[in-house]
Design a protein around this motif. Structure first.
Motif, PDB file in Angstrom:
ATOM      1  N   ALA A  74       0.867  -1.192   0.000  1.00  0.00           N
ATOM      2  CA  ALA A  74       0.000   0.000   0.000  1.00  0.00           C
ATOM      3  C   ALA A  74       0.894   1.228   0.000  1.00  0.00           C
ATOM      4  O   ALA A  74       0.814   2.078   0.893  1.00  0.00           O
ATOM      5  CB  ALA A  74      -0.922  -0.031   1.216  1.00  0.00           C
ATOM      6  N   THR A  75       1.764   1.300  -0.996  1.00  0.00           N
ATOM      7  CA  THR A  75       2.828   2.304  -0.992  1.00  0.00           C
ATOM      8  C   THR A  75       2.443   3.618  -1.671  1.00  0.00           C
ATOM      9  O   THR A  75       3.266   4.516  -1.778  1.00  0.00           O
ATOM     10  CB  THR A  75       4.093   1.738  -1.667  1.00  0.00           C
ATOM     11  N   GLY A  76       1.180   3.720  -2.116  1.00  0.00           N
ATOM     12  CA  GLY A  76       0.685   5.019  -2.561  1.00  0.00           C
ATOM     13  C   GLY A  76       1.260   5.506  -3.873  1.00  0.00           C
ATOM     14  O   GLY A  76       1.684   4.721  -4.732  1.00  0.00           O
ATOM     15  N   ALA A  77       1.311   6.812  -3.995  1.00  0.00           N
ATOM     16  CA  ALA A  77       1.743   7.437  -5.246  1.00  0.00           C
ATOM     17  C   ALA A  77       2.681   8.585  -4.915  1.00  0.00           C
ATOM     18  O   ALA A  77       2.810   8.993  -3.771  1.00  0.00           O
ATOM     19  CB  ALA A  77       0.528   7.955  -6.008  1.00  0.00           C
ATOM     20  N   ARG A  78       3.351   9.065  -5.931  1.00  0.00           N
ATOM     21  CA  ARG A  78       4.180  10.256  -5.762  1.00  0.00           C
ATOM     22  C   ARG A  78       3.860  11.221  -6.891  1.00  0.00           C
ATOM     23  O   ARG A  78       3.187  10.859  -7.852  1.00  0.00           O
ATOM     24  CB  ARG A  78       5.652   9.893  -5.746  1.00  0.00           C
ATOM     25  N   GLU A  79       4.366  12.442  -6.782  1.00  0.00           N
ATOM     26  CA  GLU A  79       4.071  13.433  -7.817  1.00  0.00           C
ATOM     27  C   GLU A  79       4.930  13.204  -9.055  1.00  0.00           C
ATOM     28  O   GLU A  79       6.077  12.786  -8.967  1.00  0.00           O
ATOM     29  CB  GLU A  79       4.319  14.840  -7.277  1.00  0.00           C
ATOM     30  N   ARG A  80       4.322  13.496 -10.197  1.00  0.00           N
ATOM     31  CA  ARG A  80       5.071  13.450 -11.457  1.00  0.00           C
ATOM     32  C   ARG A  80       5.501  14.874 -11.801  1.00  0.00           C
ATOM     33  O   ARG A  80       4.692  15.804 -11.783  1.00  0.00           O
ATOM     34  CB  ARG A  80       4.182  12.898 -12.569  1.00  0.00           C
ATOM     35  N   PHE A  81       6.778  15.022 -12.105  1.00  0.00           N
ATOM     36  CA  PHE A  81       7.305  16.341 -12.456  1.00  0.00           C
ATOM     37  C   PHE A  81       7.775  16.340 -13.898  1.00  0.00           C
ATOM     38  O   PHE A  81       8.485  15.439 -14.326  1.00  0.00           O
ATOM     39  CB  PHE A  81       8.481  16.711 -11.544  1.00  0.00           C
ATOM     40  N   ILE A  82       7.368  17.345 -14.651  1.00  0.00           N
ATOM     41  CA  ILE A  82       7.855  17.530 -16.009  1.00  0.00           C
ATOM     42  C   ILE A  82       8.815  18.724 -15.965  1.00  0.00           C
ATOM     43  O   ILE A  82       8.398  19.840 -15.629  1.00  0.00           O
ATOM     44  CB  ILE A  82       6.701  17.821 -16.991  1.00  0.00           C
ATOM     45  N   PRO A  83      10.113  18.482 -16.266  1.00  0.00           N
ATOM     46  CA  PRO A  83      11.108  19.553 -16.106  1.00  0.00           C
ATOM     47  C   PRO A  83      10.800  20.795 -16.949  1.00  0.00           C
ATOM     48  O   PRO A  83      10.309  20.677 -18.068  1.00  0.00           O
ATOM     49  CB  PRO A  83      12.405  18.896 -16.591  1.00  0.00           C
ATOM     50  N   PHE A  84      11.102  21.938 -16.371  1.00  0.00           N
ATOM     51  CA  PHE A  84      11.015  23.206 -17.106  1.00  0.00           C
ATOM     52  C   PHE A  84      12.115  24.112 -16.549  1.00  0.00           C
ATOM     53  O   PHE A  84      12.637  23.852 -15.460  1.00  0.00           O
ATOM     54  CB  PHE A  84       9.621  23.832 -16.961  1.00  0.00           C
ATOM     55  N   PRO A  85      12.511  25.156 -17.285  1.00  0.00           N
ATOM     56  CA  PRO A  85      13.640  25.977 -16.835  1.00  0.00           C
ATOM     57  C   PRO A  85      13.382  26.567 -15.437  1.00  0.00           C
ATOM     58  O   PRO A  85      12.322  27.125 -15.190  1.00  0.00           O
ATOM     59  CB  PRO A  85      13.705  27.091 -17.891  1.00  0.00           C
ATOM     60  N   GLY A  86      14.353  26.392 -14.568  1.00  0.00           N
ATOM     61  CA  GLY A  86      14.265  26.972 -13.228  1.00  0.00           C
ATOM     62  C   GLY A  86      13.641  26.071 -12.178  1.00  0.00           C
ATOM     63  O   GLY A  86      13.536  26.456 -11.011  1.00  0.00           O
ATOM     64  N   TRP A  87      13.275  24.843 -12.553  1.00  0.00           N
ATOM     65  CA  TRP A  87      12.533  24.029 -11.593  1.00  0.00           C
ATOM     66  C   TRP A  87      13.379  23.478 -10.451  1.00  0.00           C
ATOM     67  O   TRP A  87      12.847  22.932  -9.507  1.00  0.00           O
ATOM     68  CB  TRP A  87      11.786  22.901 -12.310  1.00  0.00           C
ATOM     69  N   THR A  88      14.726  23.662 -10.543  1.00  0.00           N
ATOM     70  CA  THR A  88      15.555  23.205  -9.436  1.00  0.00           C
ATOM     71  C   THR A  88      15.802  24.304  -8.394  1.00  0.00           C
ATOM     72  O   THR A  88      16.464  24.071  -7.392  1.00  0.00           O
ATOM     73  CB  THR A  88      16.930  22.695  -9.936  1.00  0.00           C
ATOM     74  N   LEU A  89      15.268  25.504  -8.617  1.00  0.00           N
ATOM     75  CA  LEU A  89      15.478  26.597  -7.662  1.00  0.00           C
ATOM     76  C   LEU A  89      14.808  26.294  -6.319  1.00  0.00           C
ATOM     77  O   LEU A  89      13.668  25.827  -6.280  1.00  0.00           O
ATOM     78  CB  LEU A  89      14.848  27.886  -8.200  1.00  0.00           C
ATOM     79  N   ILE A 133       4.470  22.841  -8.102  1.00  0.00           N
ATOM     80  CA  ILE A 133       4.315  22.288  -9.455  1.00  0.00           C
ATOM     81  C   ILE A 133       4.027  20.792  -9.371  1.00  0.00           C
ATOM     82  O   ILE A 133       4.221  20.164  -8.328  1.00  0.00           O
ATOM     83  CB  ILE A 133       5.598  22.482 -10.296  1.00  0.00           C
ATOM     84  N   GLY A 134       3.595  20.216 -10.476  1.00  0.00           N
ATOM     85  CA  GLY A 134       3.380  18.771 -10.518  1.00  0.00           C
ATOM     86  C   GLY A 134       2.344  18.424 -11.556  1.00  0.00           C
ATOM     87  O   GLY A 134       1.329  19.098 -11.666  1.00  0.00           O
ATOM     88  N   SER A 135       2.624  17.379 -12.333  1.00  0.00           N
ATOM     89  CA  SER A 135       1.691  16.952 -13.377  1.00  0.00           C
ATOM     90  C   SER A 135       1.005  15.665 -12.936  1.00  0.00           C
ATOM     91  O   SER A 135       1.229  14.603 -13.510  1.00  0.00           O
ATOM     92  CB  SER A 135       2.430  16.753 -14.694  1.00  0.00           C
ATOM     93  N   GLY A 136       0.219  15.755 -11.906  1.00  0.00           N
ATOM     94  CA  GLY A 136      -0.522  14.592 -11.436  1.00  0.00           C
ATOM     95  C   GLY A 136       0.343  13.647 -10.615  1.00  0.00           C
ATOM     96  O   GLY A 136       1.489  13.959 -10.280  1.00  0.00           O
ATOM     97  N   LEU A 137      -0.220  12.489 -10.314  1.00  0.00           N
ATOM     98  CA  LEU A 137       0.446  11.510  -9.460  1.00  0.00           C
ATOM     99  C   LEU A 137       0.756  10.245 -10.251  1.00  0.00           C
ATOM    100  O   LEU A 137       0.056   9.921 -11.201  1.00  0.00           O
ATOM    101  CB  LEU A 137      -0.459  11.145  -8.277  1.00  0.00           C
ATOM    102  N   VAL A 138       1.815   9.548  -9.842  1.00  0.00           N
ATOM    103  CA  VAL A 138       2.137   8.244 -10.441  1.00  0.00           C
ATOM    104  C   VAL A 138       2.260   7.194  -9.329  1.00  0.00           C
ATOM    105  O   VAL A 138       2.763   7.484  -8.246  1.00  0.00           O
ATOM    106  CB  VAL A 138       3.437   8.286 -11.278  1.00  0.00           C
ATOM    107  N   PRO A 139       1.800   5.971  -9.608  1.00  0.00           N
ATOM    108  CA  PRO A 139       1.851   4.918  -8.599  1.00  0.00           C
ATOM    109  C   PRO A 139       3.285   4.571  -8.195  1.00  0.00           C
ATOM    110  O   PRO A 139       4.187   4.579  -9.031  1.00  0.00           O
ATOM    111  CB  PRO A 139       1.203   3.713  -9.313  1.00  0.00           C
ATOM    112  N   ASN A 140       3.479   4.284  -6.908  1.00  0.00           N
ATOM    113  CA  ASN A 140       4.772   3.794  -6.416  1.00  0.00           C
ATOM    114  C   ASN A 140       4.794   2.278  -6.574  1.00  0.00           C
ATOM    115  O   ASN A 140       4.191   1.559  -5.789  1.00  0.00           O
ATOM    116  CB  ASN A 140       4.955   4.146  -4.937  1.00  0.00           C
TER     117      ASN A 140
END
Lengths: 82, 424
Positions: free
Chosen positions: B106-121, B245-252
């Motif tokens: 039952a390990t849930g989900a995590r966020e999906r990230f789609i890279p864009f400029p500056g997202w590591t700030l 930010i985040g483009s929805g969730l993905v299963p773990n």
């Protein structure tokens, strides 16, 4: 917010909420560079839930502790920006 | 000397699905160990510091697990498994072997990230990440917040930060207005979801909500200072202290992969009783496909009963109908909030793709396999083991999921080894 414990962050004492996670406490104390990437740029929490490891800091000499999963303890010594 | 212990059923993850599964199995007389990485039970959705502040469904389920005699261990995680009956668990730095007859993932989900400029700030976090930090005690009062992503999480987090005194400058939903209308019609038929949506929107009523809107670039010197957004085709810059930010969730799925369970379309495959392709292993909740906490609780109930040998109870018509309804809602979520092409095209050659290993987009050939990307550019080779860049690469390049190798969750090598040695 109860400021119940003292953290030693990079040698500087900082008061923190006894119920907060270490990541939240460090952000509240204005820390932005939890760690640095290969180019020296600062990195800070992204996922907040233990997945991304961007919030890793050194706690009481132990490297790579995920601050978002770590409760604060009085007297905890934290080194950031590595 | 390492301890070797036994539980009839081991449940990994104490979110809604795991709590329900553990309770249902324990109520049928099984000894149940519930292993959870968090400081307190509840998973991401019911993350809390004060149990009394939780919704009543959450408090009821936590009380139920306690009353049923579920043994909860917090701050712990499964790091390895010789087989589904032979688990290696990190109990806050001490690694022990645990034997069991049944495993429920039952390990849930995590966020999906789609890279864009500056997202590591620093200052750019996940939408759910910001909520987790907020619940962890981050003060956001009088800070300026922009949320730009996709899915129901947007409104719930906007509501939470607004209630905490944050000034929400914009809630940007990348999905189009038409797709969102279709989704809203489905929500209108579900009174509980509708009530929740209305209460969230009310809580963040002063914040503008825009469809067809996404973050294009984050700016700042050492820390986020502003974000450029594409708002219905127009670019504008917004000063802010936090950008979620985040483009929805993905299963773990990593634990399922470790136990050799079949994974389909990025989720652990299960049958009508939530059994995986591996005997003695069940999977419940978001790790079998994202569909929300209500459906996750139903799936947990089914698997808990099934793992305790109550197949008739697990197959009850009411539970099965609720489960099917949850699955349909999950498919609608996936269709409505899939990352759109414009968002997938935001990264420039300099944009970091793999945050752990500092790999920029330009170092990667989309024609590679994930394995080639690992060997030649170190994509997914860092400390998060591809948890962040894996779903990015799947969305960007169509790559399959990262392979999984033990140990999970980065335990110290010494501890991991002594846990393995105890198996001899």
């Amino acid at each position: 917010m109860s400021l119940g414990v003292t953290l030693i962050v990079d040698g500087v004492p900082r008061r923190a909420d006894a119920n907060a996670t270490l990541a939240a406490s460090l952000l509240a104390a204005g820390i932005t560079a939890f760690r640095r990437d290969l180019g020296g740029h600062p990195r800070a929490p992204l996922c907040g839930m233990g997945t991304c490891f961007e919030c890793r800091v050194t706690v009481d000499g132990v490297a790579d502790v995920r601050a978002c999963l770590e409760p604060v303890r009085d007297g905890m010594r934290i080194e950031t920006g590595k | 000397m390492r301890r070797v212990r036994h539980a009839d059923v081991v449940v990994i993850g104490a979110g809604p699905a795991g709590l329900a599964a553990a309770s249902a199995a324990a109520e049928r007389g099984r000894s149940v160990l519930l292993v959870d990485q968090g400081l307190r039970p509840g998973g991401q959705i019911w993350r809390h510091r004060d149990e009394q502040a939780l919704p009543s469904a959450a408090r009821r389920l936590m009380a139920r697990a306690r009353n049923a005699g579920v043994k909860l261990v917090s701050g712990c995680r499964l790091v390895d498994a010789g087989s589904p009956n032979e688990l290696v668990i990190d109990f806050r730095g001490r690694i022990d072997r645990h034997q069991t007859d049944a495993v429920i993932i039952a390990t849930g989900a995590r966020e999906r990230f789609i890279p864009f400029p500056g997202w590591t700030l620093p200052g750019v976090t996940g939408i759910g990440g910001l909520q987790a930090l907020l619940k962890g005690g981050l003060p956001v009062a009088d800070t300026r917040i922009v949320l730009a992503g996709s899915g129901p999480l947007l409104l719930s987090v906007a509501a939470a930060v607004a209630q905490a005194g944050g000034r929400v400058q914009l809630v940007g939903e990348q999905a189009g207005a038409a797709a969102l209308r279709r989704f809203a019609i489905r929500v209108l038929r579900d009174p509980a979801k509708l009530r929740q949506a209305i209460s969230y929107r009310w809580a963040c009523r002063s914040a503008p909500f825009r469809t067809d809107t996404w973050a294009v670039r984050a700016h700042g010197d050492g820390r986020l200072q502003s974000v450029e957004v594409s708002e219905r085709g127009h670019l504008r810059s917004i000063r802010c202290d936090w950008l979620g930010i985040g483009s929805g969730l993905v299963p773990n799925t990593d634990l399922g992969q470790l136990l050799q369970c079949q994974v389909e379309h990025g989720a652990i495959a299960v049958d009508a009783l939530q059994a995986t392709s591996v005997a003695g292993v069940w999977a419940v909740g978001e790790c079998t496909g994202v569909k929300g906490d209500e459906a996750a609780t139903i799936e947990g109930e089914i698997a808990g009963r099934a793992a305790a040998g109550d197949a008739a109870g697990a197959g009850s018509t009411a539970l099965q109908a609720a489960r099917d309804s949850g699955r349909r809602f999950g498919r609608l979520l996936e269709e409505t909030f899939a990352p759109r092409p414009e968002v997938l095209a935001l990264a420039t050659p300099d944009t970091i793709l793999c945050r752990c290993e500092d790999v920029p987009m330009r170092s990667v050939d989309p024609g590679w396999t994930p394995r080639q990307a690992k060997l030649w550019a170190r994509v997914g080779m860092g400390v998060c083991q591809g948890a962040v860049c894996g779903p990015s690469c799947t969305a960007l390049f169509g790559w399959s999921a990262n392979t999984v190798r033990p140990p999970l969750g980065n335990p110290s090598c010494g501890e991991w080894k002594s846990g393995l040695d105890s198996a001899d």
